[in-house]
Design an enzyme around this catalytic site. Structure first.
Site, PDB file in Angstrom:
ATOM      1  N   ARG A  14      -9.911   1.676  -1.255  1.00  0.00           N
ATOM      2  CA  ARG A  14      -9.139   2.613  -0.812  1.00  0.00           C
ATOM      3  C   ARG A  14      -8.611   4.003  -1.498  1.00  0.00           C
ATOM      4  O   ARG A  14      -8.394   3.726  -2.534  1.00  0.00           O
ATOM      5  CB  ARG A  14      -7.952   2.043  -0.214  1.00  0.00           C
ATOM      6  CG  ARG A  14      -6.836   3.088   0.475  1.00  0.00           C
ATOM      7  CD  ARG A  14      -5.577   2.323   1.034  1.00  0.00           C
ATOM      8  NE  ARG A  14      -4.820   3.535   1.615  1.00  0.00           N
ATOM      9  CZ  ARG A  14      -3.550   3.633   1.397  1.00  0.00           C
ATOM     10  NH1 ARG A  14      -2.944   3.123   0.151  1.00  0.00           N
ATOM     11  NH2 ARG A  14      -2.818   4.436   1.702  1.00  0.00           N
ATOM     12  N   HIS A  32      -2.862  12.313   1.834  1.00  0.00           N
ATOM     13  CA  HIS A  32      -2.105  11.252   1.049  1.00  0.00           C
ATOM     14  C   HIS A  32      -1.133  12.215   0.202  1.00  0.00           C
ATOM     15  O   HIS A  32      -0.945  12.086  -1.095  1.00  0.00           O
ATOM     16  CB  HIS A  32      -2.911  10.403   0.271  1.00  0.00           C
ATOM     17  CG  HIS A  32      -2.092   9.152  -0.459  1.00  0.00           C
ATOM     18  ND1 HIS A  32      -2.538   8.061  -0.153  1.00  0.00           N
ATOM     19  CD2 HIS A  32      -0.780   9.205  -0.987  1.00  0.00           C
ATOM     20  CE1 HIS A  32      -1.644   7.050  -0.694  1.00  0.00           C
ATOM     21  NE2 HIS A  32      -0.616   7.534  -1.188  1.00  0.00           N
ATOM     22  N   GLU A  89       1.635   7.231   5.030  1.00  0.00           N
ATOM     23  CA  GLU A  89       3.154   7.188   5.298  1.00  0.00           C
ATOM     24  C   GLU A  89       3.775   8.399   5.821  1.00  0.00           C
ATOM     25  O   GLU A  89       4.699   8.972   4.814  1.00  0.00           O
ATOM     26  CB  GLU A  89       3.564   6.993   3.631  1.00  0.00           C
ATOM     27  CG  GLU A  89       3.376   5.362   3.427  1.00  0.00           C
ATOM     28  CD  GLU A  89       3.750   5.232   1.872  1.00  0.00           C
ATOM     29  OE1 GLU A  89       3.518   4.131   1.376  1.00  0.00           O
ATOM     30  OE2 GLU A  89       4.388   6.082   1.205  1.00  0.00           O
ATOM     31  N   ASN A 132       1.766  -0.278   4.431  1.00  0.00           N
ATOM     32  CA  ASN A 132       2.051  -0.601   2.835  1.00  0.00           C
ATOM     33  C   ASN A 132       3.580  -1.392   2.830  1.00  0.00           C
ATOM     34  O   ASN A 132       4.506  -0.650   3.322  1.00  0.00           O
ATOM     35  CB  ASN A 132       2.480   0.830   2.304  1.00  0.00           C
ATOM     36  CG  ASN A 132       1.166   1.677   2.635  1.00  0.00           C
ATOM     37  OD1 ASN A 132      -0.091   1.260   2.824  1.00  0.00           O
ATOM     38  ND2 ASN A 132       0.944   2.926   2.335  1.00  0.00           N
ATOM     39  N   TYR A 145       6.127  -3.707   0.669  1.00  0.00           N
ATOM     40  CA  TYR A 145       6.338  -4.307  -0.703  1.00  0.00           C
ATOM     41  C   TYR A 145       7.581  -5.116  -0.742  1.00  0.00           C
ATOM     42  O   TYR A 145       8.211  -5.749  -1.742  1.00  0.00           O
ATOM     43  CB  TYR A 145       6.879  -2.982  -1.458  1.00  0.00           C
ATOM     44  CG  TYR A 145       5.783  -2.087  -1.803  1.00  0.00           C
ATOM     45  CD1 TYR A 145       4.915  -2.296  -2.871  1.00  0.00           C
ATOM     46  CD2 TYR A 145       5.403  -1.016  -1.037  1.00  0.00           C
ATOM     47  CE1 TYR A 145       3.910  -1.602  -3.196  1.00  0.00           C
ATOM     48  CE2 TYR A 145       4.217  -0.094  -1.344  1.00  0.00           C
ATOM     49  CZ  TYR A 145       3.463  -0.687  -2.481  1.00  0.00           C
ATOM     50  OH  TYR A 145       2.468   0.212  -2.999  1.00  0.00           O
ATOM     51  N   GLU A 185      -1.379  -1.305   1.373  1.00  0.00           N
ATOM     52  CA  GLU A 185      -0.726  -1.318   0.009  1.00  0.00           C
ATOM     53  C   GLU A 185       0.290  -2.777  -0.179  1.00  0.00           C
ATOM     54  O   GLU A 185       1.051  -2.842   0.719  1.00  0.00           O
ATOM     55  CB  GLU A 185       0.087  -0.288  -0.200  1.00  0.00           C
ATOM     56  CG  GLU A 185      -0.749   1.104  -0.433  1.00  0.00           C
ATOM     57  CD  GLU A 185       0.363   2.171  -0.908  1.00  0.00           C
ATOM     58  OE1 GLU A 185       1.505   2.041  -1.332  1.00  0.00           O
ATOM     59  OE2 GLU A 185      -0.068   3.326  -0.584  1.00  0.00           O
TER      60      GLU A 185
END
Length: 526
Positions: A104, A148, A194, A338, A340, A419
């Site tokens: 990516r 991005h 995002e 994404n 985390y 991610e």
């Protein structure tokens, strides 16, 4: 009597063996357990790895301006970063050796179209063609993000960039160049990365470019020269949503039938968990998930913003016209997330009593923990103070809850986990980190969680580690690293080295089994 005892003993032995075999079988996971076509990869983004910030016709992005003005952590820049622009062949060889299905990466807008619109830069075009061809030469799928965070500075200067509806037309023209130039080989497109966080960092707290905010809402210690924290985040997000829909409309109308690709959007997807079981805190967590994920997913799936956002933000939240709603609704083939970990929140209705409110106040929520804190006593806001550790502890249950949420609330869209990864602070002495067992463990429990969610009905299509190599992190610069491949930033050559997690991931991708991980981080014996 003795015969009965012997039979009982043998029965217990056989049951124990059977139980051991069942547990072992349940614990053993290989990549073959994932659905056919499931993709394993790793990622990066243009500004964070390419370097060559002013070479071959590239002009500045807002991130070049921001770092050159000294605003980044440690006053660092990504002028060279991992130097992927010059060393892409070496990086792709490492990807091949690791066994990645996909890589990516993103397109630098100001490298491909230096002024944001108009003439295409031949050298920029050549670079991305070369990168894509090199990936395909090794059988690696390119998963390409169009935007991005690195908006051309020229568009920021001309009309305030994302604040103006003019950005929608320029986004669409940029995407058109990408589809036309690379779409014969790129089959996986993300429009925007995002869009649910860029409006906050750049237009509410003002910590990130273009550093717009208004008192009293700016990040501690930051005074913005201009901005309006109460309205601009909602305006910027609205324009990003409409730009996304316009790019998807263009792709479907002009390219998709011929090129055969898929197109989606990628959202930052922390899972928000109530700090207590009190109904108000449970409602607060649901509200924050609506404010973060629902900000984009609700209009994408249902054609309008979440009711709680409309209620709390009021007229600050732009309205979607009937035509815009029709264009936005269904404008995705997949959703990238994404992820985390988890953030604990509590209800704070007092914030709604303030006449002047920003996005955070509209959430009416108190954050009990913060992103990338190493404990409840070391919050993100203090990361600049030396001596406070940074970390993101594994919480695979957060991924499972997130995917279940998407399954039940948003009609179970196809999902790519774009991610997921664990960061570390560099050795203060300058030593290189090879032994990152913590990262291998983190990735293992999340891969297991992804498979569990698939077995529970979630439509997950891929899993990507952040990041393939060490990068310039947007918040932490070079002081918090996620790479499977380490980069020695103290050397002009940007020496690369494989961490243990890279070898672990390569083993899994080449067929090794995963085993249940014990609480201390060790693997259970097989």
């Amino acid at each position: 009597m003795e015969q009965s005892r012997g039979s009982s003993s043998r029965l217990r032995f056989l049951l124990a063996v059977l139980l051991f075999e069942l547990v072992s079988a349940a614990a053993a996971i290989t990549r073959d357990d994932f659905p056919e076509g499931f993709v394993f990869g790793a990622g990066s983004s243009a500004y964070q790895v390419e370097g060559a910030w002013a070479e071959d016709g590239k002009k500045p992005s807002i991130w070049d301006t921001y770092t050159h003005q000294g605003y980044a952590f440690d006053h660092a820049t990504a002028d060279v970063a991992a130097d992927q622009y010059h060393k892409y062949k070496a990086y792709v060889r490492l990807m091949h050796e690791m066994g990645l299905d996909a890589y990516r990466f993103s397109i630098s807008w100001s490298r491909l179209i230096p002024d944001g619109r108009g003439a295409v830069n031949p050298k920029g075009l050549e670079y991305y063609n070369n990168l894509i061809d090199e990936l395909l030469k090794y059988g690696i799928q390119p998963h390409t993000t169009i935007y991005h965070f690195d908006l051309p500075q020229a568009l920021q200067d001309e009309y305030n960039g994302l604040l103006s509806p003019r950005i929608i037309e320029d986004f669409t023209a940029f995407a058109d160049v990408c589809f036309r130039s690379f779409g014969d080989r790129v089959k996986h497109w993300t429009t925007v990365n995002e869009p649910n966080i860029e409006p906050l960092g750049g237009y509410d707290v003002g910590y990130l470019p273009p550093r717009r905010c208004s008192s009293p809402f700016g990040f501690p210690g930051i005074t913005c020269a201009e901005g309006n924290s109460t309205t601009e985040p909602y305006i910027v997000a609205h324009h990003l949503l409409l730009a996304h829909a316009s790019m998807v409309s263009l792709y479907r109308r002009k390219y998709q039938a011929v090129q055969g690709g898929r197109i989606g959007i990628t959202l930052l997807a922390w899972w928000y968990e109530p700090a207590t079981t009190k109904p108000d805190d449970v409602a607060a967590a649901e509200r924050v998930n609506d404010f973060t994920l629902g900000w984009f997913l609700h209009p994408l799936v249902y054609g309008d913003y979440p009711p709680v956002m409309k209620r709390n933000a009021g007229s600050k939240l732009p309205a979607l016209t009937a035509e815009e709603s029709a264009r936005v609704c269904g404008s995705f083939d997949f959703v990238g997330v994404n992820q985390y970990g988890a953030i604990y929140v509590a209800d704070d209705p007092s914030q709604l009593k303030h006449e002047l409110r920003d996005y955070s106040a509209d959430e009416a929520t108190k954050y009990v923990t913060q992103p990338f804190e190493s404990s409840r006593h070391q919050p993100f806001q203090e990361f600049k103070q030396r001596g406070l550790g940074l970390g993101n502890h594994d919480a695979p249950w957060a991924l499972r809850k997130l995917l279940e949420h998407l399954q039940t609330k948003y009609a179970n869209p196809p999902v790519v986990i774009y991610e997921n990864g664990a960061g570390h602070e560099p050795d203060p002495s300058g030593g290189l980190l090879y032994d990152d067992e913590f990262r291998s463990r983190f990735l293992q429990v999340y891969i297991e969680a992804a498979l569990q969610s698939i077995r529970n009905g979630s439509d997950v299509r891929g899993y990507f580690v952040w990041s393939f190599m060490d990068v310039f992190e947007y918040i932490f610069a070079y002081q918090f690293q996620f790479g499977l491949i380490g980069v020695d930033y103290s050397t002009e050559e940007r020496t690369r080295y494989a961490r243990n997690s890279a070898r672990w991931y390569a083993g899994f991708l080449h067929g090794s089994e995963l085993r249940t991980v014990a609480p201390d981080g060790s693997r259970a014996s097989s």
